[in-house]
Design a protein around this motif. Structure first.
Motif, PDB file in Angstrom:
ATOM      1  N   LYS A  70       0.802  -1.232   0.000  1.00 47.75           N
ATOM      2  CA  LYS A  70       0.000   0.000   0.000  1.00 47.75           C
ATOM      3  C   LYS A  70       0.834   1.281   0.000  1.00 47.75           C
ATOM      4  O   LYS A  70       0.375   2.319  -0.475  1.00 47.75           O
ATOM      5  N   LEU A  71       2.054   1.210   0.547  1.00 48.74           N
ATOM      6  CA  LEU A  71       2.882   2.419   0.621  1.00 48.74           C
ATOM      7  C   LEU A  71       4.007   2.426  -0.398  1.00 48.74           C
ATOM      8  O   LEU A  71       4.686   3.430  -0.575  1.00 48.74           O
ATOM      9  N   GLY A  72       4.247   1.294  -1.038  1.00 50.05           N
ATOM     10  CA  GLY A  72       5.187   1.279  -2.155  1.00 50.05           C
ATOM     11  C   GLY A  72       6.609   0.873  -1.829  1.00 50.05           C
ATOM     12  O   GLY A  72       6.990   0.666  -0.683  1.00 50.05           O
ATOM     13  N   ASP A  73       7.395   0.794  -2.911  1.00 51.28           N
ATOM     14  CA  ASP A  73       8.777   0.306  -2.809  1.00 51.28           C
ATOM     15  C   ASP A  73       9.667   1.219  -1.979  1.00 51.28           C
ATOM     16  O   ASP A  73      10.633   0.756  -1.381  1.00 51.28           O
ATOM     17  N   ASN A  74       9.366   2.508  -1.952  1.00 47.83           N
ATOM     18  CA  ASN A  74      10.218   3.438  -1.218  1.00 47.83           C
ATOM     19  C   ASN A  74      10.231   3.096   0.267  1.00 47.83           C
ATOM     20  O   ASN A  74      11.294   3.073   0.914  1.00 47.83           O
ATOM     21  N   VAL A  75       9.053   2.826   0.822  1.00 47.76           N
ATOM     22  CA  VAL A  75       8.965   2.455   2.235  1.00 47.76           C
ATOM     23  C   VAL A  75       9.602   1.091   2.460  1.00 47.76           C
ATOM     24  O   VAL A  75      10.336   0.877   3.432  1.00 47.76           O
ATOM     25  N   ARG A  76       9.348   0.158   1.538  1.00 43.20           N
ATOM     26  CA  ARG A  76       9.931  -1.178   1.676  1.00 43.20           C
ATOM     27  C   ARG A  76      11.457  -1.088   1.687  1.00 43.20           C
ATOM     28  O   ARG A  76      12.137  -1.756   2.462  1.00 43.20           O
ATOM     29  N   ALA A  77      12.003  -0.249   0.826  1.00 44.30           N
ATOM     30  CA  ALA A  77      13.465  -0.152   0.704  1.00 44.30           C
ATOM     31  C   ALA A  77      14.099   0.664   1.827  1.00 44.30           C
ATOM     32  O   ALA A  77      15.189   0.336   2.308  1.00 44.30           O
ATOM     33  N   ASN A  78      13.413   1.722   2.244  1.00 48.45           N
ATOM     34  CA  ASN A  78      14.052   2.681   3.161  1.00 48.45           C
ATOM     35  C   ASN A  78      13.516   2.685   4.583  1.00 48.45           C
ATOM     36  O   ASN A  78      14.161   3.208   5.490  1.00 48.45           O
ATOM     37  N   GLY A  79      12.315   2.129   4.796  1.00 45.87           N
ATOM     38  CA  GLY A  79      11.744   2.151   6.147  1.00 45.87           C
ATOM     39  C   GLY A  79      10.783   3.307   6.352  1.00 45.87           C
ATOM     40  O   GLY A  79      10.392   3.993   5.399  1.00 45.87           O
TER      41      GLY A  79
END
Length: 201
Positions: A70-79
């Motif tokens: 739901k929040l995307g790759d940016n959150v997955r990659a960076n926290g």
């Protein structure tokens, strides 16, 4: 089996500068005041009820997967970024003296996804993002003095030096009094990997 109560914490990475500075402040003032000692954290969501530590970590892994979707790759990659602002006081034992962490879009969405998952969306208690520094029951004058002491002991540029990005969702058993709280483990936001902490009874 009866359900146990857990809370989800976002913490600075152990060994990082924000962790060191926040941990030192909490340690110093808990020692002076004889108040509870705890790890630096922002409570993302509470309560979560589960039968066991293993069960709750599985639930949180599912939640972390939803975050990524739901929040995307940016959150997955960076926290999840936590922006710290200023030292202030609160009205409750667990919000005695704290660092205000204003709402960010990501933080609000992460909390909303948690409320939806654990069916607490209608909970009237508002989400108040903060990083506690002192737990205790003190009158307002004492709290204001403590807040000033802490502010003076922290870096001049609080926003830059104490803001952090949480790389995992930490799970803490928060049933009963503070002395009985236990760190259960964590789930990596990047990989969904579970780290389980076994406690001897």
């Amino acid at each position: 089996m009866s359900l146990k109560k857990y809370s989800l914490w976002l913490c600075p990475t152990t060994g990082s500068e924000p962790h060191h500075r926040l941990n030192s402040a909490i340690s110093q003032f808990s020692s002076i005041l004889g108040s509870p000692r705890f790890a630096p954290h922002l409570t993302l969501h509470s309560p979560v009820y589960a039968e066991s530590g293993v069960d709750v970590l599985e639930q949180v892994r599912d939640y972390v997967e939803q975050l990524g979707q739901k929040l995307g790759d940016n959150v997955r990659a960076n926290g999840i970024p936590i922006g710290i602002r200023d030292v202030t006081t609160g009205a409750h034992f667990y919000q005695c003296v704290l660092l205000h962490a204003p709402f960010s879009d990501i933080l609000l969405k992460a909390n909303a996804i948690a409320r939806e998952k654990w069916n607490t969306a209608k909970d009237p208690k508002p989400f108040y993002p903060h990083v506690s520094l002192i737990y205790g029951d003190f009158d307002q004058d004492k709290k204001e003095k403590l807040a000033k002491q802490i502010r003076d002991s922290l870096p001049a540029n609080i926003r830059e030096d104490l803001s952090f990005t949480a790389k995992q969702v930490r799970v803490v058993s928060t049933a009963g009094p503070f002395e009985e709280w236990r760190d259960i483990g964590s789930v990596s936001i990047a990989s969904g990997e579970i780290t389980f902490i076994k406690h001897d009874h």
